[in-house]
Each structure stands twice: as C-alpha cells, then as structure tokens.
Design a protein around this motif. Sequence first.
Motif, PDB file in Angstrom:
ATOM      1  N   TRP A 123      79.462  33.740  10.969  1.00 44.16           N
ATOM      2  CA  TRP A 123      79.629  35.123  10.553  1.00 44.16           C
ATOM      3  C   TRP A 123      80.352  35.239   9.212  1.00 44.16           C
ATOM      4  CZ3 TRP A 123      77.212  39.289  11.828  1.00 44.16           C
ATOM      5  CH2 TRP A 123      77.740  40.539  11.502  1.00 44.16           C
ATOM      6  N   ASN A 124      81.125  34.243   8.839  1.00 37.94           N
ATOM      7  CA  ASN A 124      81.864  34.302   7.576  1.00 37.94           C
ATOM      8  C   ASN A 124      80.975  34.101   6.356  1.00 37.94           C
ATOM      9  OD1 ASN A 124      84.296  34.697   8.940  1.00 37.94           O
ATOM     10  ND2 ASN A 124      84.632  32.487   9.172  1.00 37.94           N
ATOM     11  N   HIS A 125      79.762  33.617   6.554  1.00 40.21           N
ATOM     12  CA  HIS A 125      78.847  33.405   5.437  1.00 40.21           C
ATOM     13  C   HIS A 125      78.059  34.684   5.154  1.00 40.21           C
ATOM     14  CE1 HIS A 125      79.722  29.336   6.898  1.00 40.21           C
ATOM     15  NE2 HIS A 125      79.407  28.911   5.675  1.00 40.21           N
ATOM     16  N   ARG A 126      77.911  34.998   3.902  1.00 40.37           N
ATOM     17  CA  ARG A 126      77.234  36.235   3.512  1.00 40.37           C
ATOM     18  C   ARG A 126      75.772  36.222   3.938  1.00 40.37           C
ATOM     19  NH1 ARG A 126      77.788  37.791  -2.665  1.00 40.37           N
ATOM     20  NH2 ARG A 126      79.973  37.774  -1.960  1.00 40.37           N
ATOM     21  N   ARG A 129      75.513  37.247   7.619  1.00 41.01           N
ATOM     22  CA  ARG A 129      75.811  38.676   7.797  1.00 41.01           C
ATOM     23  C   ARG A 129      74.653  39.531   7.296  1.00 41.01           C
ATOM     24  NH1 ARG A 129      80.949  37.322   5.699  1.00 41.01           N
ATOM     25  NH2 ARG A 129      80.431  38.407   3.753  1.00 41.01           N
ATOM     26  N   GLY A 130      74.067  39.127   6.166  1.00 37.04           N
ATOM     27  CA  GLY A 130      72.899  39.846   5.673  1.00 37.04           C
ATOM     28  C   GLY A 130      71.710  39.726   6.614  1.00 37.04           C
TER      29      GLY A 130
END
Length: 299
Positions: A123-126, A129-130
């Motif tokens: 979840w910490n990676h963009r 999340r995108g």
Amino acid sequence: MTSPTLTRTALAATKATARRNRRSSREGFKVNWWLAALMLVATLTVLLPLYFTVAMALKSPDQIGTGTGLAWPSPMNWENFAAAYVATNFPRAFMSTAFVTVFSVLGSLACSSLVAYAIARNWNHRFFRGSFVYLLSAMFIPFPVIILPLIKQTALLGLDNPAGVVFLHVLGGISFNALLYIAFVRSIPAELEESARIDGATTRQVFRKIIFPLLAPMNATVGIFAFLGSWNDFLLPQMMIADPSLQTLPVVQMLFQGEFNTDYSLAFASYLMAMAPTLVVYILAQRWVLSGVMRGAVK
C-alpha cells in the motif's frame, strides 16, 4: 431478629421485581410475534414464486388457458420435463454452463485474491494505490456501455466461445471481489508472513500456505457471488458465443418464447431443471458456507 418493616420492604421489592419480569416477558412475547410475522412474510415471498413455478411446469397449455396461475394442476403433466429436456438439448447446454461457471469461480478466487494481496501488502507504493483507485473506478462504469467494444475485441482474438465468457467474468469481477479481499487481507497480521519468511518461505509459498487458507470466509463469499453470476448470466453468453451448440442454459431457454406466443409449460419446466443444480450445490456446500460465515464473524 428481622424487623417487620424490613420484611415488608423486602416483600414489596420482590413483588415489584416479579411485576417487572412479567412485563418484560409479555413485551418479549410481543416482539417474538412481530418477528414471527416478519419471517412468515419473508418466507412467503420465496415460497409463492416457487409454488407458481412448479404449478406452471406441471400444467398443460389447456390448463394454463382455462385456470388461474396459482391453481394446482390436475392431472399433473410430468412429460413437460422430458419435452423441455429434449428441446433444450439439456446435457449439452448444462455442460457448457457448468464449464463457464466452474472456471469463472476458480479464476475469480485465484485472480482476485492475488490482486488484493499485492495491493494490501504494498500500500505504501504509489503504483498499487493507483491500481486500487483504478479498480474502484471500474465499478462505476455501466457494463452495457463497454459490452460492444468487448465483443469486438474477443471476436478478433478468437474468444467468441465459452472460454471468452469465462475470461470476461473473471476480469469483470476483479474490481468488486478485490475490494472485498483487500479489507480482509488487512486484518491478517503481517507478523505471520514475517515469521514464515524468516523460516525461508518465498512470497508464493507465504500466499499459498498461509494467506489463502486464512481467506476461507471471503473465498466462500466471493465463490457464491461468482457462481450465481456465471450460472444465471444471460447477456454475455448471448452476445459472445457464436456457435449455437455451445450456448448456456439461460440463452437456450429463450427458444420457448416466440414472437406471438410463449410455451409456458416447457419454459417453467426448463427453469426448474436449470435451478436444480444450484440447489444441489447449496445443499452439499452449506456446511462450508456456514462455517465460513462463522469464521468471518469470529475473526
């Protein structure tokens, strides 16, 4: 020695408690009556359409034209089921529907759980999340808007067959199913995975041996949704499958509805035959379904 005043006070308190208990029991009895009436109405909403379907399936065309829909047929015409069996080529349509349903369920469980696990644990990676936002946005696009481009693409790729229907069922269900899985994966402690990796397990082994078994309650939920959606789907097989001999049961049952008339007896008989496998599957799998729900509640 107990004084008379204390005795009278204790007796009055006992009587007051008894009155409150009787009042509570009467109120509880009234609530139970309301619940019983509500359950009765809910039961009738299921049993009446089922009774109507069975009655129509056992009637002849003359009985349908002369009687009411709720009247029980006399005599009963069991040959309607045999005629519907032959008219729909039931074994072939059943196998095609079963193929689409089984592989749609398996594909939905595998693909959606993998996507949800990748997003929840990164979840910490963009990018992830995108991807989550992208999946959510796909849920707001009406399916009829994109069905024609999908039909064109699958035809160009040679997927105008039951395999193409399976592919679109799995792909189209990822948005909703992954949303269910992500919330459940987040409730699983990450320490379980860390301890397994310390012991030398790879990410694939962690998911297969630890995470996926813990997803059993959600697997039951997603499996039920995928099963019902695939077994009862009419629009996608009708528009995608080019070979009429490979059509599924919901599409084949349309042959009883003509331009000017409808053979209700054979139509309802075929509906009952198509509904029977779902009832059998539920009766055989209800233990796992209920245990999955209970595990999800305890968790």
